[in-house]
Design a protein around this motif. Sequence first.
Motif, short mmCIF file in Angstrom:
data_model
loop_
_atom_site.label_atom_id
_atom_site.label_comp_id
_atom_site.label_asym_id
_atom_site.label_seq_id
_atom_site.Cartn_x
_atom_site.Cartn_y
_atom_site.Cartn_z
N PHE A 132 0.86 -1.18 0.00
CA PHE A 132 0.00 0.00 0.00
C PHE A 132 0.90 1.23 0.00
O PHE A 132 1.75 1.38 0.89
N ASP A 133 0.72 2.11 -1.00
CA ASP A 133 1.59 3.29 -1.14
C ASP A 133 0.95 4.46 -0.40
O ASP A 133 0.39 5.37 -1.00
N ILE A 134 1.06 4.41 0.92
CA ILE A 134 0.40 5.40 1.76
C ILE A 134 1.28 6.64 1.92
O ILE A 134 2.47 6.61 1.64
N THR A 135 0.67 7.72 2.41
CA THR A 135 1.41 8.92 2.79
C THR A 135 1.49 8.95 4.31
O THR A 135 0.46 8.87 4.99
N THR A 136 2.71 9.03 4.83
CA THR A 136 2.91 9.02 6.28
C THR A 136 3.00 10.46 6.78
O THR A 136 3.78 11.25 6.25
N CYS A 137 2.21 10.80 7.78
CA CYS A 137 2.12 12.18 8.25
C CYS A 137 2.56 12.29 9.71
O CYS A 137 1.82 11.89 10.61
N GLN A 138 3.76 12.83 9.91
CA GLN A 138 4.22 13.02 11.28
C GLN A 138 3.61 14.29 11.89
O GLN A 138 3.74 14.53 13.08
N LYS A 139 2.99 15.08 11.03
CA LYS A 139 2.15 16.19 11.50
C LYS A 139 0.83 16.07 10.78
O LYS A 139 0.81 15.89 9.55
N MET A 140 -0.27 16.16 11.51
CA MET A 140 -1.58 16.09 10.86
C MET A 140 -2.59 16.83 11.74
O MET A 140 -2.63 16.61 12.95
N LEU A 141 -3.37 17.69 11.13
CA LEU A 141 -4.46 18.31 11.87
C LEU A 141 -5.68 17.40 11.75
O LEU A 141 -5.78 16.63 10.79
N VAL A 142 -6.58 17.48 12.69
CA VAL A 142 -7.83 16.71 12.56
C VAL A 142 -8.99 17.69 12.49
O VAL A 142 -9.04 18.67 13.21
N ASP A 143 -9.94 17.41 11.59
CA ASP A 143 -11.08 18.31 11.42
C ASP A 143 -12.35 17.70 12.02
O ASP A 143 -12.28 16.75 12.80
N HIS A 144 -13.50 18.25 11.63
CA HIS A 144 -14.78 17.81 12.24
C HIS A 144 -15.05 16.32 12.00
O HIS A 144 -15.85 15.73 12.71
N ALA A 145 -14.39 15.73 11.00
CA ALA A 145 -14.63 14.32 10.71
C ALA A 145 -14.12 13.41 11.82
O ALA A 145 -14.53 12.25 11.94
N LEU A 146 -13.21 13.93 12.64
CA LEU A 146 -12.72 13.16 13.79
C LEU A 146 -13.28 13.74 15.10
O LEU A 146 -13.72 13.01 15.99
#
Length: 280
Positions: free
Chosen positions: A113-127
Amino acid sequence: MAEIVGAYFTSHVPAIGGAIHKGLQQEPYWKPFFDGFHKVHEWLAQVKPDVAIVFNNDHGLNFFLDKMPTFAVGAAAEYHNADEGWGLPLYKPFAGHTELSWHIINSLVEDEFDITTCQKMLVDHALSIPFELAWPDVEAWPVKIVPFAINTVQHPLPSAKRCLALGQAVNKALQSWTGDERIVIIGTGGLSHQLDGERAGFINRDYDTFCMDNLSVDPAALTTDSIHEMVRKAGTQGVEVLNWIAARGALGQAPVQEIHRNYHIPISNTAAATMLMEPA
Ligand code: DHB
Ligand code: FE
């Protein structure tokens, strides 16, 4: 070994956050929706998860139209909510489970699986909305998170088949995790809705019922339509059901049972749905 206690699925309409902050849960418009959460609270108090694997979609807070990962996975120690313009108060931070994130990321890449790894990520209303619905009034969130952002926003979107396979590969990763956490799988968004264009306000109860009836017993039944056919049936934003399909995959291939369902039309522009599943 860690235990997967089950899965919680819910819509993530921003207006729900406004209703919570104005204390409108008992108002006639909101009550049929919020009443669907008593069982969720009871179940979570009983299964006591300490980690949540969350399949949701970013709505432009991290990724805009110029850079759009198909599958992004968080590997941060902490995730912050940021102002998206809905007028909601900002939420307390969400603690990450970095070791588990990296374990899952390594396993997914090994499984091609060619995923994108995010060591920084904001979370929006979906979470944040699903968390506030699940754990109202807590001082700190009781679970650490591993968030997945699936592109449900900008074509080309991943197929439902690929989202189910992603979830199943996450389940495989969890099988080889040696920690003793109690893991809840969360899928957010949907069900049918369309916020823009000629069909704005579109809702499809029959398709939603089909999805809810099959998700526990035969999730592959949700993967036979092309992504364009899914947009036609679910609405442009209703394709957020891809998050539910990935989450169902992460429950694994052993039988699961639906233990709760609530479905209410409309909440804002959305056919709002809530479900719980656990190992059969
Ligand atoms: C609405 C639904 C969504 O899924 C979303 O992300 C934003 C708004 C709505 O129905 O208002
Ligand atoms: Fe959404």
